[in-house]
Write a protein that holds these residues in place. Structure first.
Motif, PDB file in Angstrom:
ATOM      1  N   VAL A   5      73.542  23.486  93.035  1.00 47.09           N
ATOM      2  CA  VAL A   5      73.743  24.921  92.833  1.00 47.09           C
ATOM      3  C   VAL A   5      72.533  25.440  92.077  1.00 47.09           C
ATOM      4  O   VAL A   5      72.297  25.046  90.929  1.00 47.09           O
ATOM      5  N   GLU A   6      71.769  26.268  92.731  1.00 48.26           N
ATOM      6  CA  GLU A   6      70.498  26.765  92.174  1.00 48.26           C
ATOM      7  C   GLU A   6      70.193  28.098  92.835  1.00 48.26           C
ATOM      8  O   GLU A   6      70.147  28.178  94.064  1.00 48.26           O
ATOM      9  N   ASP A   7      70.019  29.141  92.037  1.00 50.28           N
ATOM     10  CA  ASP A   7      69.801  30.461  92.645  1.00 50.28           C
ATOM     11  C   ASP A   7      68.343  30.719  93.029  1.00 50.28           C
ATOM     12  O   ASP A   7      68.064  31.637  93.792  1.00 50.28           O
ATOM     13  N   GLU A   8      67.427  29.917  92.505  1.00 53.03           N
ATOM     14  CA  GLU A   8      66.027  30.106  92.908  1.00 53.03           C
ATOM     15  C   GLU A   8      65.790  29.371  94.230  1.00 53.03           C
ATOM     16  O   GLU A   8      65.816  28.137  94.286  1.00 53.03           O
ATOM     17  N   ALA A   9      65.540  30.169  95.264  1.00 53.15           N
ATOM     18  CA  ALA A   9      65.470  29.618  96.624  1.00 53.15           C
ATOM     19  C   ALA A   9      64.382  28.548  96.769  1.00 53.15           C
ATOM     20  O   ALA A   9      64.602  27.537  97.437  1.00 53.15           O
ATOM     21  N   LEU A  49      73.248  20.888  88.881  1.00 53.75           N
ATOM     22  CA  LEU A  49      73.620  22.246  88.487  1.00 53.75           C
ATOM     23  C   LEU A  49      72.533  22.943  87.689  1.00 53.75           C
ATOM     24  O   LEU A  49      72.144  22.466  86.615  1.00 53.75           O
ATOM     25  N   ASP A  50      72.089  24.066  88.187  1.00 47.32           N
ATOM     26  CA  ASP A  50      71.263  24.968  87.404  1.00 47.32           C
ATOM     27  C   ASP A  50      72.192  25.622  86.365  1.00 47.32           C
ATOM     28  O   ASP A  50      73.400  25.680  86.562  1.00 47.32           O
ATOM     29  N   ILE A  51      71.629  26.114  85.265  1.00 44.22           N
ATOM     30  CA  ILE A  51      72.503  26.727  84.259  1.00 44.22           C
ATOM     31  C   ILE A  51      72.612  28.233  84.430  1.00 44.22           C
ATOM     32  O   ILE A  51      73.706  28.784  84.537  1.00 44.22           O
ATOM     33  N   THR A  99      64.615  18.743  82.827  1.00 44.21           N
ATOM     34  CA  THR A  99      64.031  20.004  82.383  1.00 44.21           C
ATOM     35  C   THR A  99      63.021  20.512  83.402  1.00 44.21           C
ATOM     36  O   THR A  99      62.170  19.751  83.863  1.00 44.21           O
ATOM     37  N   LYS A 100      63.163  21.784  83.753  1.00 43.93           N
ATOM     38  CA  LYS A 100      62.231  22.401  84.706  1.00 43.93           C
ATOM     39  C   LYS A 100      60.909  22.705  84.016  1.00 43.93           C
ATOM     40  O   LYS A 100      60.929  23.087  82.853  1.00 43.93           O
ATOM     41  N   PRO A 101      59.772  22.596  84.680  1.00 42.10           N
ATOM     42  CA  PRO A 101      59.655  22.102  86.052  1.00 42.10           C
ATOM     43  C   PRO A 101      59.693  20.578  86.088  1.00 42.10           C
ATOM     44  O   PRO A 101      59.167  19.935  85.188  1.00 42.10           O
TER      45      PRO A 101
HETATM   46 CA    CA Z   1      68.704  29.987  87.689  1.00 41.73          CA
END
Ligand code: CA
Length: 221
Positions: A5-9, A49-51, A99-101
């Motif tokens: 689940v990640e909103d950044e395409a 999971l993205d936060i 941790t991103k990136p």
């Molecule tokens: Ca996000």
């Protein structure tokens, strides 16, 4: 099956592409709603999971997932800094954090390691007349074939198994599985028992109707 689940395409596509190329089945979702709809049909083996997400955030999804499957491996993908600290501080029950990136090699290595350390919680595994159920893995196999259950159907089956041999009233089932504490909605139980039996096929007889009382799971007569 791995769900992300990640909103950044961009990140979503890259992660899914990488996992699929590494030989995993993986699907990405931009929000919690899409994720839960898919989980109803096919429950994942691991979740990334993205936060920060629109609507339901990653920590809320994690909490619901933990209630549904305590041993499901979950890895949080966190932005550097405060978000990361927040997750660590909350000790939200994730199995790992990245941790991103992050690099794709690192991601794949962590995913493999998480899948390897899945527990063999045999105390929560059941075998009745050709039906085998692993509660921590949310796996149901009837007569050698894997059965795909919705979240509620699985919870219902799990509640019956944890009380195997005991007759449970519709109201007991309703309050344990649906969290309802009022009478009158017991048809919900009957409907779910019906679809559950349908999906269990030749093993459906393990769920017995006890006339005027409720249901019990046990050996087929
Ligand atoms: Ca996000």
């Amino acid at each position: 099956m791995i769900y992300l689940v990640e909103d950044e395409a961009d990140i979503r596509e890259l992660v899914i592409y990488t996992l699929q190329n590494t030989g995993f089945e993986a699907r990405g979702f931009a929000n919690g709603r899409g994720f839960w709809q898919a989980a109803e049909k096919t429950f994942p083996d691991l979740v990334l999971l993205d936060i920060m997400l629109p609507d339901e955030d990653g920590l809320a999804i994690l909490k619901r997932l933990r209630a549904a499957a305590a041993d499901l491996p979950v890895m949080m993908l966190t932005a550097k800094g405060t978000e990361y600290d927040k997750v660590r501080g909350l000790d939200a029950g994730a199995d790992d954090y990245l941790t991103k990136p992050f690099g794709m090699m690192e991601l794949v290595a962590r995913v493999k390691s998480l899948l390897r350390r899945r527990p063999a919680a045999e105390a929560d595994d059941y075998e009745i007349d050709g039906l085998s159920v692993s509660l921590p893995r949310r796996r149901v196999v009837a007569d050698g074939k894997e059965v795909s259950l919705t979240l509620k159907e699985f919870d219902l089956l799990a509640f019956l198994l944890k009380n195997a041999g005991i007759v449970l009233t519709r109201n007991q089932i309703l309050s344990a599985v649906w969290d309802y504490d009022f009478e009158g909605e017991t048809r919900t139980v009957d409907t779910h028992i019906l679809t559950l039996r349908g999906k269990l096929g030749v093993c459906s007889g393990v769920i017995q109707t006890v006339r005027g009382v409720g249901y019990r799971i046990g050996r087929q007569k």
